[in-house]
Structure formats: C-alpha cells, structure tokens
Design an enzyme around this catalytic site. Sequence first.
Site, PDB file in Angstrom:
ATOM      1  N   GLU A   1       0.818  -1.208   0.000  1.00 36.21           N
ATOM      2  CA  GLU A   1       0.000   0.000   0.000  1.00 36.21           C
ATOM      3  C   GLU A   1       0.856   1.265   0.000  1.00 36.21           C
ATOM      4  O   GLU A   1       0.443   2.311  -0.496  1.00 36.21           O
ATOM      5  CB  GLU A   1      -0.942  -0.015   1.215  1.00 36.21           C
ATOM      6  CG  GLU A   1      -2.337   0.431   0.881  1.00 36.21           C
ATOM      7  CD  GLU A   1      -3.317   0.272   2.033  1.00 36.21           C
ATOM      8  OE1 GLU A   1      -2.889   0.218   3.199  1.00 36.21           O
ATOM      9  OE2 GLU A   1      -4.523   0.200   1.762  1.00 36.21           O
TER      10      GLU A   1
ATOM     11  N   HIS B   1       7.792 -26.761  -0.714  1.00 37.73           N
ATOM     12  CA  HIS B   1       7.234 -27.881  -1.471  1.00 37.73           C
ATOM     13  C   HIS B   1       6.121 -27.435  -2.411  1.00 37.73           C
ATOM     14  O   HIS B   1       5.359 -28.246  -2.918  1.00 37.73           O
ATOM     15  CB  HIS B   1       6.740 -28.958  -0.495  1.00 37.73           C
ATOM     16  CG  HIS B   1       7.838 -29.418   0.409  1.00 37.73           C
ATOM     17  ND1 HIS B   1       8.652 -30.476   0.095  1.00 37.73           N
ATOM     18  CD2 HIS B   1       8.298 -28.915   1.575  1.00 37.73           C
ATOM     19  CE1 HIS B   1       9.556 -30.619   1.055  1.00 37.73           C
ATOM     20  NE2 HIS B   1       9.362 -29.680   1.960  1.00 37.73           N
TER      21      HIS B   1
ATOM     22  N   LYS C   1     -13.917   1.110  -4.085  1.00 41.02           N
ATOM     23  CA  LYS C   1     -14.935   1.572  -3.121  1.00 41.02           C
ATOM     24  C   LYS C   1     -16.011   2.386  -3.828  1.00 41.02           C
ATOM     25  O   LYS C   1     -17.195   2.275  -3.527  1.00 41.02           O
ATOM     26  CB  LYS C   1     -14.279   2.434  -2.039  1.00 41.02           C
ATOM     27  CG  LYS C   1     -13.433   1.663  -1.062  1.00 41.02           C
ATOM     28  CD  LYS C   1     -13.028   2.568   0.089  1.00 41.02           C
ATOM     29  CE  LYS C   1     -12.022   1.899   0.994  1.00 41.02           C
ATOM     30  NZ  LYS C   1     -11.393   2.828   1.919  1.00 41.02           N
TER      31      LYS C   1
END
Length: 417
Positions: free
Chosen positions: A275, A296, A408
């Site tokens: 951010e 793995h 948003k």
Amino acid sequence: MLNLIIHNQSEEQKQAVEGIMKSKESVFNEAKAGEKCYADSQGWLDTEEWADDAKLKHLEEFAKEIRANADAFVLIGVGGSNNAARSVVEALREDGAPEIIYAGNTLSPDALNRMMKKLEGKSIYIDCIAKNFETLEPGSSFRILRQYMEKTYGEEAHKRIIATGTIGSSLEELCTKYGYTFLEFPLNVGGRYTAMTNVGLLPMAVAGIDIRALVQGAKDMQKRVHEESAENNIAYQYACLRNLYYQEGYRVEMLSSFEPQFRFFYKWWIQLFAESEGKENKGIFPVAGEFSEELHSVGQFIQDGSPIIFETFLDVTKQNSSLIVAPDEKEDYFNYLDGKDFWEINKAAYHATVTAHSKKLPCLTIEVGELDAYHFGQLFYFFQFACYLSCKIMGVNAFDQPGVEAYKKWMFEALGK
Ligand code: PA5
C-alpha cells in the site's frame, strides 16, 4: 537485536548499492528529520508520541479490566486497523488470555455467521477500530455485533463496547451518544503505521502481550536508525538494496521464515509495502514464504522460474523451544535424525534454502534476536522506517493509498450509498 546479512553479494552489486547509498543520502537525512509535507502522517516516527508511559498505563489498566471479565474480545477492523495487533496476538498470545476474534475484515455471510457462532456462550467485549468510519467491512460488522451485544447484555451492553476512532469522527459521536468507551485513533498516523498506538496496543494487551516490551523494542530501533550513520544504517541499507534489486528487474520480494508464528506478521508487512510503495506504476510486489511448507509448492518457482523474485529471510537466532527426535527400534529410514533437536533440523533447512536460493536470486536475512514482544517492536519500527525510505528512493508517497478508493466508488454505487 536485528542484523542484516547479505548473501552471496557480487563485487558489482556491492559497488552499486554503495553508489545508491551515497547518492540518496539526502533522502535518508530528510526522513530522519521528518518532513513537513507528510506531517499529517508521521505521528509514528517518534514512538513516544502515541505510546508514552501514561498512555501505556491507561491501556494496561483497561486491558486488565477486560481480561478479568471477557472470554473473548472481538477486534473489528480491516487492513491497518487489524494487521499489527493480529500479527503479535497470533504469535504470542498468552495461555488463558481472552480469545481474540476477528471481524470487520470480510463481507462474506458465511464467514460472518461462523464468527458470530464463536461468540455463543462466551463473555464478550468488542472494539471497532476505524480511522475513516466509512469503510464498509468494519462498519457493517459493527452493526451486527452491536445488535448482538444489545440483545445479549441489554442495558449493560455499552460497558462492553469500545470504539477506536479519530477525534470528531462519527464513531466518536456514536460513543458519546450511546455511552461506549472511546479510544483515540491518531489523526497523524495512517492505518498501516499504527502498531504503537491504541489501535495495535489495546488488543495486544488484552491478549496478554507485554506491550511495554514491544514499545521498548520500537523505541530502541527508532534510536538506532536515527543514530546510525547512513553507511552503517540497517534500515537505509535494506531500503537501498531493495531499490538496487528493483533496478535490476526484480519485481517481487518474498519475506520468508521457518517460524510459522510469523504467519500474520507477513500480512502486516505485505500491506505496509504494497500500500505504501505500489503506486504510479512502480513498486515491488510483496509476498510471503511460509517455510518449510512452501518449499514444497512455490519453492520450485523461486529456484527455477522467472527471475523476478528476491528474498528476505527472517531468522530467529535464540532457541525458544526444543524437541528431540528419539531413536526408534522400528526401521523408518530416518535414523540419521536420532538425537537431533528439531531446532537444529529447522536451522539446517534454513541454511540449505539460503545456499540454494542465493545461487539464483538476491537473498537477504534479517536476524531476529528472539521471538518475543520486544523484537516484534523492533521489526515494526525497522520495516516502517525502511519502507518510508524505500518509497522516498522510488519517488512515491509512502502514506497515501489512492488506488484503494477506486473499487470503493463502484461498490458504494452498487449498494446505493
Ligand atoms: O493503512 C491504511 O491506511 C489502510 O489500510 C486502512 O488501515 C484500511 O483501509 C482501514 O481503514 P479504516 O481504519 O479507515 O477502516
């Protein structure tokens, strides 16, 4: 103590990083002094500002009261309003402390119903943490949790409801109107930099974390990175190394460790760097490597895939636990482990991984003296300061997040806000 180790560095890279360190020294000096243009976001630069003795005392006393009455404490918050506390709580929560339940970080009805189910039969306190109380996830969770509290505790509910918001916010208004406890969310600290404020410290204290030791760790790191000269400065060196790797074409940084207790710390670190730095078409994409499990899975890509990743290991140096492999009469072909401590086996895996990976990609290690609250404090300050420096070197604002607003806007439109 934290130490930075550079693995397998070539002479060319050594000179290149020294070149960056020299040419960007003004960036380092500006950051230490604090910059006027970021004055509304730098309340974390001096740990004392939001975590002085009086504030810690208040939090400790309040947490003591909650701990005496609660079986569970619901932390309602998302992103920076949740990640720092969660990273320490999930690593170091004291046995017998109230369970910390997380809400306000999802809109999934299934996840919300599961979270609500965890409350049944328990004595509950809730804390809604939001800097901008428009954020949908915490706001909607706070609504359903307040209703639950009112239904369960009736007139006494307000005594168990806490909100951590900015002065003058609608969250403060709610507290005043309905008698909830209000804690201040610093206006001059952005969410992802709030570990050493009421935001991070109250949930940690409720979980039995030694917040004084944590804050001391941050203060000691603050002193160190402000006092160490540029050429010896651990945070500046790390920031310059990241930027060198970026210039060399590495676009992903993997924070790896062989201690699964760092699971939620990775999330905090990922948010901090993603951010803060990921803007203006720039930035290093942060990811986590929870080893040895992920050796793995993604281990294959790290070793042999596109050369876009560099790796930063967190290595805890002080042994905190022991488990010896006892010899076994039944032949299972693992006799070479007889008498060995898992501590030693895990370290062998770490050293082997560094040896293998550093032949292919740049690898750093940050040695962490001990896995305790003090060192979490050191890590928070170290990474926050280094991230700020790194963003400055890259030429982006470390404290805004304009890109988060885009989704948003569409979401609020879809929901008819
Ligand atoms: O670091 C940040 O500023 C953000 O990640 C915020 O913490 C996050 O968006 C939550 O915001 P708020 O506390 O306003 O709900």
